[in-house]
Design an enzyme around this catalytic site. Structure first.
Site, short mmCIF file in Angstrom:
data_model
loop_
_atom_site.label_atom_id
_atom_site.label_comp_id
_atom_site.label_asym_id
_atom_site.label_seq_id
_atom_site.Cartn_x
_atom_site.Cartn_y
_atom_site.Cartn_z
N GLY A 249 -0.73 -0.94 -3.64
CA GLY A 249 0.60 -1.49 -3.88
C GLY A 249 0.47 -2.99 -3.86
O GLY A 249 -0.34 -3.56 -4.58
N GLU A 250 1.22 -3.62 -2.99
CA GLU A 250 1.16 -5.07 -2.87
C GLU A 250 0.99 -5.41 -1.39
O GLU A 250 1.91 -5.17 -0.60
CB GLU A 250 2.44 -5.66 -3.47
N CYS B 141 -7.16 -0.08 -2.14
CA CYS B 141 -6.73 -1.30 -2.81
C CYS B 141 -5.93 -2.22 -1.89
O CYS B 141 -6.52 -2.86 -1.03
CB CYS B 141 -5.97 -0.93 -4.09
N ARG C 60 -5.59 -4.67 -10.50
CA ARG C 60 -5.58 -5.96 -9.79
C ARG C 60 -6.34 -5.80 -8.47
O ARG C 60 -5.86 -6.13 -7.39
CB ARG C 60 -4.15 -6.44 -9.55
N HIS D 168 -8.30 3.39 -7.04
CA HIS D 168 -7.21 4.32 -6.72
C HIS D 168 -7.57 5.78 -7.03
O HIS D 168 -7.21 6.28 -8.10
CB HIS D 168 -5.97 3.97 -7.56
N GLU E 190 -6.16 8.31 -6.03
CA GLU E 190 -4.91 9.09 -6.14
C GLU E 190 -4.33 9.02 -7.56
O GLU E 190 -3.38 9.72 -7.88
CB GLU E 190 -3.89 8.63 -5.08
N1 GLN Z 1 -3.30 -7.06 -6.02
C1 GLN Z 1 -2.70 -6.29 -4.98
C2 GLN Z 1 -2.66 -7.04 -3.67
O1 GLN Z 1 -3.14 -8.10 -3.59
C3 GLN Z 1 -3.39 -4.97 -4.79
C4 GLN Z 1 -3.24 -4.13 -6.03
C5 GLN Z 1 -3.26 -2.68 -5.78
O2 GLN Z 1 -3.10 -2.19 -4.68
N2 GLN Z 1 -3.40 -1.96 -6.84
O3 GLN Z 1 -2.15 -6.54 -2.72
#
Ligand code: GLN
Length: 224
Positions: A67-68, A100, A161, A203, A205
């Site tokens: 996610g982020e 991630c 990302r 990922h 999933e």
């Molecule tokens: N770029 C995201 C971050 O810095 C991570 C991206 C992702 O989880 N797919 O959190």
């Protein structure tokens, strides 16, 4: 009644939590459910989404999704979950898998934008966020994981990302599972293990109808 004896726990039921503050938690839940529907792990396994400290106390294992990482860390702090997460991931009796953004959230050190994410600091690595840059923010690569997942030599790993592990701060504790070849010359660690902690920069999933990675996670870290 058969009791399963495993590392640090004698429970005959295991609960896998999926952190559901933000990000791709539903995809993890669906993959786990599919695993349970198609396999017998010899122990009863329950899956639950985790949003509160009460949810977390039920769990033997926790998946921190992609996610982020900035948002995830912020929401965890705002909701008061952060200290409970901190305690959970630092507890060697618990199992943790970060994908991630989850990998970023677990790391000890960030190479860039480190003021934006208050990490949980348990994985002894230095991580660069968004390491593949704007041109290649997202790609799927067929990877050979057969050195740690039996017969799995063609797994479609999706990187979005994605972060890259730049430095391993504690080479004794950390075990590299998979290195992604980059431009033919260098490699980037994409899967690693730090005792009871597993991290992937991609990922699993999001691999459609492919539950091999989650199945391996359950067998290796949860049901054994
Ligand atoms: N770029 C995201 C971050 O810095 C991570 C991206 C992702 O989880 N797919 O959190």
């Amino acid at each position: 009644m058969h009791h399963t004896h495993s590392k640090g726990s004698r429970k005959s039921m295991k609960t896998i939590g999926v952190l559901a503050l933000q990000g791709a938690f539903l995809e993890h839940t669906n993959h786990l459910k599919k695993c349970l529907a198609e396999n017998d792990y010899g122990v009863k396994i329950e899956i639950r989404t985790v949003k509160t400290p009460e949810d977390l106390t039920q769990c033997d294992a926790l998946i921190i999704p992609g996610g982020e990482s900035t948002s995830m860390s912020l929401i965890a702090q705002k909701t008061g979950l952060y200290p409970f997460l901190y305690e959970f991931v630092h507890n060697s009796e618990k199992v943790v898998w970060g994908t991630c953004a989850g990998l970023i959230f677990l790391s000890a050190q960030l190479e860039n934008e480190n003021a934006l994410v208050k990490t949980l600091g348990v994985l002894k690595v230095d991580v660069r966020r968004n390491a593949f840059g704007r041109q290649a923010q997202s790609f799927t690569q067929i990877c050979d994981f057969s050195n740690f997942i039996p017969d799995c030599d063609d797994f479609p790993a999706t990187f979005i990302r994605a972060p890259v592990i730049e430095k391993i701060l504690d080479p004794i504790a950390v075990k590299t599972l998979y290195e992604l070849p980059m431009n033919g010359k260098s490699v980037a660690v994409a899967a690693m293990q730090n005792h009871n902690i597993l991290v992937t920069s991609f990922h699993p999933e999001l691999a459609e109808n492919d539950i091999r990675f989650h199945d391996w996670f359950i067998r290796q870290f949860v049901s054994n």
